[in-house]
Design an enzyme around this catalytic site. Structure first.
Site, PDB file in Angstrom:
ATOM      1  N   ARG A   6       0.864  -1.175   0.000  1.00 25.92           N
ATOM      2  CA  ARG A   6       0.000   0.000   0.000  1.00 25.92           C
ATOM      3  C   ARG A   6       0.904   1.230   0.000  1.00 25.92           C
ATOM      4  O   ARG A   6       2.120   1.131   0.081  1.00 25.92           O
ATOM      5  CB  ARG A   6      -0.962   0.017   1.182  1.00 25.92           C
ATOM      6  CG  ARG A   6      -0.548  -0.668   2.493  1.00 25.92           C
ATOM      7  CD  ARG A   6       0.577  -0.029   3.214  1.00 25.92           C
ATOM      8  NE  ARG A   6       0.322   1.400   3.351  1.00 25.92           N
ATOM      9  CZ  ARG A   6       1.303   2.269   3.565  1.00 25.92           C
ATOM     10  NH1 ARG A   6       2.551   1.889   3.633  1.00 25.92           N
ATOM     11  NH2 ARG A   6       1.043   3.548   3.694  1.00 25.92           N
ATOM     12  N   GLY A   7       0.264   2.382  -0.194  1.00 25.34           N
ATOM     13  CA  GLY A   7       1.057   3.603  -0.361  1.00 25.34           C
ATOM     14  C   GLY A   7       1.079   3.943  -1.838  1.00 25.34           C
ATOM     15  O   GLY A   7       1.399   3.084  -2.668  1.00 25.34           O
ATOM     16  N   ALA A   8       0.747   5.169  -2.195  1.00 28.70           N
ATOM     17  CA  ALA A   8       0.546   5.512  -3.611  1.00 28.70           C
ATOM     18  C   ALA A   8       1.707   5.115  -4.526  1.00 28.70           C
ATOM     19  O   ALA A   8       1.509   4.407  -5.516  1.00 28.70           O
ATOM     20  CB  ALA A   8       0.240   7.014  -3.713  1.00 28.70           C
TER      21      ALA A   8
ATOM     22  N   ARG B 208      -7.641  -0.321  -6.602  1.00 29.26           N
ATOM     23  CA  ARG B 208      -7.980   0.714  -5.603  1.00 29.26           C
ATOM     24  C   ARG B 208      -8.209   2.016  -6.377  1.00 29.26           C
ATOM     25  O   ARG B 208      -7.541   2.264  -7.388  1.00 29.26           O
ATOM     26  CB  ARG B 208      -6.869   0.895  -4.558  1.00 29.26           C
ATOM     27  CG  ARG B 208      -6.740  -0.278  -3.586  1.00 29.26           C
ATOM     28  CD  ARG B 208      -5.726   0.006  -2.479  1.00 29.26           C
ATOM     29  NE  ARG B 208      -6.253   0.926  -1.462  1.00 29.26           N
ATOM     30  CZ  ARG B 208      -5.521   1.454  -0.498  1.00 29.26           C
ATOM     31  NH1 ARG B 208      -4.218   1.193  -0.437  1.00 29.26           N
ATOM     32  NH2 ARG B 208      -6.069   2.264   0.398  1.00 29.26           N
TER      33      ARG B 208
ATOM     34  N   GLN C  87      -1.687   2.356  10.130  1.00 27.61           N
ATOM     35  CA  GLN C  87      -0.431   2.354   9.372  1.00 27.61           C
ATOM     36  C   GLN C  87       0.689   3.080  10.124  1.00 27.61           C
ATOM     37  O   GLN C  87       1.859   2.742   9.998  1.00 27.61           O
ATOM     38  CB  GLN C  87      -0.611   3.026   7.994  1.00 27.61           C
ATOM     39  CG  GLN C  87      -1.395   2.221   6.978  1.00 27.61           C
ATOM     40  CD  GLN C  87      -2.856   2.609   6.937  1.00 27.61           C
ATOM     41  OE1 GLN C  87      -3.460   2.899   7.979  1.00 27.61           O
ATOM     42  NE2 GLN C  87      -3.456   2.605   5.745  1.00 27.61           N
TER      43      GLN C  87
ATOM     44  N   ASP D 269      -1.954  10.788  -1.783  1.00 29.10           N
ATOM     45  CA  ASP D 269      -2.331   9.802  -2.788  1.00 29.10           C
ATOM     46  C   ASP D 269      -2.739  10.457  -4.096  1.00 29.10           C
ATOM     47  O   ASP D 269      -2.825   9.776  -5.131  1.00 29.10           O
ATOM     48  CB  ASP D 269      -3.464   8.936  -2.248  1.00 29.10           C
ATOM     49  CG  ASP D 269      -3.011   8.208  -0.998  1.00 29.10           C
ATOM     50  OD1 ASP D 269      -3.022   8.817   0.089  1.00 29.10           O
ATOM     51  OD2 ASP D 269      -2.583   7.039  -1.118  1.00 29.10           O
TER      52      ASP D 269
ATOM     53  N   ASN E 238      -5.303  12.530   1.050  1.00 28.16           N
ATOM     54  CA  ASN E 238      -4.433  11.679   1.852  1.00 28.16           C
ATOM     55  C   ASN E 238      -5.275  10.887   2.840  1.00 28.16           C
ATOM     56  O   ASN E 238      -6.496  11.022   2.908  1.00 28.16           O
ATOM     57  CB  ASN E 238      -3.376  12.537   2.580  1.00 28.16           C
ATOM     58  CG  ASN E 238      -2.219  11.690   3.090  1.00 28.16           C
ATOM     59  OD1 ASN E 238      -1.654  10.871   2.375  1.00 28.16           O
ATOM     60  ND2 ASN E 238      -1.880  11.881   4.353  1.00 28.16           N
ATOM     61  N   LYS E 239      -4.601  10.051   3.628  1.00 27.64           N
ATOM     62  CA  LYS E 239      -5.296   9.189   4.577  1.00 27.64           C
ATOM     63  C   LYS E 239      -6.284   9.970   5.442  1.00 27.64           C
ATOM     64  O   LYS E 239      -5.987  11.089   5.879  1.00 27.64           O
ATOM     65  CB  LYS E 239      -4.262   8.498   5.478  1.00 27.64           C
ATOM     66  CG  LYS E 239      -4.819   7.495   6.454  1.00 27.64           C
ATOM     67  CD  LYS E 239      -5.692   6.415   5.803  1.00 27.64           C
ATOM     68  CE  LYS E 239      -4.986   5.763   4.655  1.00 27.64           C
ATOM     69  NZ  LYS E 239      -5.844   4.928   3.803  1.00 27.64           N
TER      70      LYS E 239
HETATM   71  C1  LIG Z   1       3.574   7.956  -0.050  1.00 32.28           C
HETATM   72  S1  LIG Z   1       1.917   7.651  -0.309  1.00 32.28           S
HETATM   73  C2  LIG Z   1       1.427   7.185   1.277  1.00 32.28           C
HETATM   74  C3  LIG Z   1      -0.031   7.378   1.476  1.00 32.28           C
HETATM   75  O1  LIG Z   1      -0.750   6.173   1.172  1.00 32.28           O
HETATM   76  C4  LIG Z   1      -1.486   5.806   2.316  1.00 32.28           C
HETATM   77  O2  LIG Z   1      -2.704   5.221   2.017  1.00 32.28           O
HETATM   78  P1  LIG Z   1      -2.851   3.607   2.080  1.00 32.28           P
HETATM   79  O3  LIG Z   1      -2.049   3.129   3.256  1.00 32.28           O
HETATM   80  O4  LIG Z   1      -4.347   3.402   2.226  1.00 32.28           O
HETATM   81  O5  LIG Z   1      -2.324   3.100   0.759  1.00 32.28           O
HETATM   82  C5  LIG Z   1      -1.682   7.114   3.049  1.00 32.28           C
HETATM   83  O6  LIG Z   1      -2.663   7.926   2.447  1.00 32.28           O
HETATM   84  C6  LIG Z   1      -0.306   7.685   2.901  1.00 32.28           C
HETATM   85  O7  LIG Z   1      -0.168   9.042   3.179  1.00 32.28           O
END
Ligand SMILES: CSC[C@H]1O[C@H](OP(=O)(O)O)[C@H](O)[C@@H]1O
Length: 368
Positions: free
Chosen positions: A53-55, A90, A202, A243, A253-254
């Site tokens: 996960r993570g963009a 996603r 996270q 994201d 973002n989250k």
């Molecule tokens: C460097 S992008 C990280 C970004 O992604 C996370 O979302 P997820 O864990 O649901 O993929 C979160 O928004 C982070 O800031």
């Protein structure tokens, strides 16, 4: 980045030359488990179920997913099917579409007999590009931390971050954490307040794990604590990831980022967003109105998984049976609450003019 002195990345091509290794982030912080992706479907499921996960890491995984697909079926129909399988994994991080578009542009003109080789080569390039970009973000963000340190010589610079925008959210270095790691390596005294980031935690399970294994001083806090710390002068700088950034500078973002930005604005705390240029989406002109917000299963809210005293992993329910649950995975922070965007080409004002001047190629991409 380092895990107890040993260097790791979040995703890599295995020694067999075709399968893909990735850290299963659902198992951290209690277990370090490596998954092996061997098909396009594996890559799509890994993204959907947040094994990765993570963009930026979502983008890199999708790129390798296309390479895995070309091993299976390198025809034009196979290329189209792979794109369609991965693009729906996603909805919010624009890096997924960015990476798939990059792969499609690279592969469409290639003879199907040569597509698999070309796909792995392009996926490797996308992975290496992410690392280079994040090194650039590190250097540009470091200047912000150095400026604060120079105003409080001998004292600790206190940072706050939300969710995980660390090396686990990218191929390496991270985005929000890139300046943090570089400052730590340059000997600047820093401390990081780590938002646990409900419901998937996270921050508590990934950012704390990263920083701990890299030796960066940090404190895990409940999500609702940041405003109090800011009111009492305990946060010098907030840095988060994103994201998707809209053309007007709005930042997706989250979930919870918007509330943190409001608290920062109210207390005069600089609020920066770190992002690689593929995260900019010029096709979206109003982030709050136009960015799709993923809603995930309510189980992520009702259940929590942890380790018992005797070392067993256990999942427990924390919400009464029958209580309805809403689980919005992201929110959008208006540009007016963002102090600056830390990119590989400098720290930018969160507005269209600055983004367009720094990244004209992203405008062209949106027009395609
Ligand atoms: C460097 S992008 C990280 C970004 O992604 C996370 O979302 P997820 O864990 O649901 O993929 C979160 O928004 C982070 O800031």
């Amino acid at each position: 980045m380092k895990v107890d002195g040993k260097h790791f990345r979040s995703i890599w091509r295995e020694r067999d030359g075709w399968s893909v290794g990735a850290i299963d982030q659902r198992r951290l912080p209690h277990e370090f488990v490596v998954a092996r992706l061997t098909s396009c479907e594996d890559a799509a499921v890994a993204i959907r179920d947040m094994l990765v996960r993570g963009a930026p890491l979502i983008g890199a995984t999708a790129a390798y997913g296309m390479a895995l697909a070309m091993r299976e079926d390198a025809s034009d129909a196979g290329l189209k099917r792979a794109y369609q399988t991965l693009i729906v994994a996603r909805p919010t991080a624009i890096n997924l579409k960015w990476a798939l578009d990059e792969m499609r542009v690279a592969l469409a003109p290639v003879d199907p007999l040569e597509r698999a080789e070309a796909a792995y080569a392009r996926a490797d390039e996308i992975a290496e590009q992410d690392v280079e970009i994040n090194r650039g973000i590190a250097g540009n963000g470091l200047k912000l931390i150095e400026a604060i340190a120079s105003k409080k010589p001998g004292e600790t610079v206190n940072l706050l971050t939300h969710c995980n925008a660390g090396w686990l959210a990218t191929v390496d270095w991270g985005t929000a954490t890139a300046p943090i790691y570089l400052a730590h390596e340059r000997g600047i005294r820093i401390h990081v307040w780590v938002d646990e980031t409900r419901p998937r935690n996270q921050g508590a399970s990934l950012t704390a794990w990263e920083l701990g294994h890299h030796g960066v001083p940090h404190t895990v806090i409940p999500d609702n604590t940041g405003g109090h710390l800011m009111q009492h002068g305990m946060v010098d700088l907030a840095i988060v990831g994103t994201d998707r950034v809209a053309a007007n500078g709005d930042v997706c973002n989250k979930i919870g980022t918007y509330l943190k930005a409001l608290a920062a604005h109210d207390n005069g705390v600089p609020f920066y967003v770190a992002l690689p240029s593929p995260t900019i989406d010029f096709s979206v002109h109003d982030g709050i109105r136009d960015i799709p917000i993923e809603q995930r299963s309510g189980v992520e809210v009702t259940d929590m998984t942890g380790r018992t005293a005797d070392g067993r992993l256990e999942t427990v329910r924390i919400v009464p049976e029958g209580s309805p649950v809403a689980n919005y995975a992201f929110d959008v922070t208006p540009a007016r609450l963002v102090t600056g965007l830390i990119t590989e080409r400098g720290v930018l004002k969160p507005d269209r003019a600055a983004l367009a001047a720094a990244f004209p190629e992203r405008i062209a991409a949106a027009a395609e």
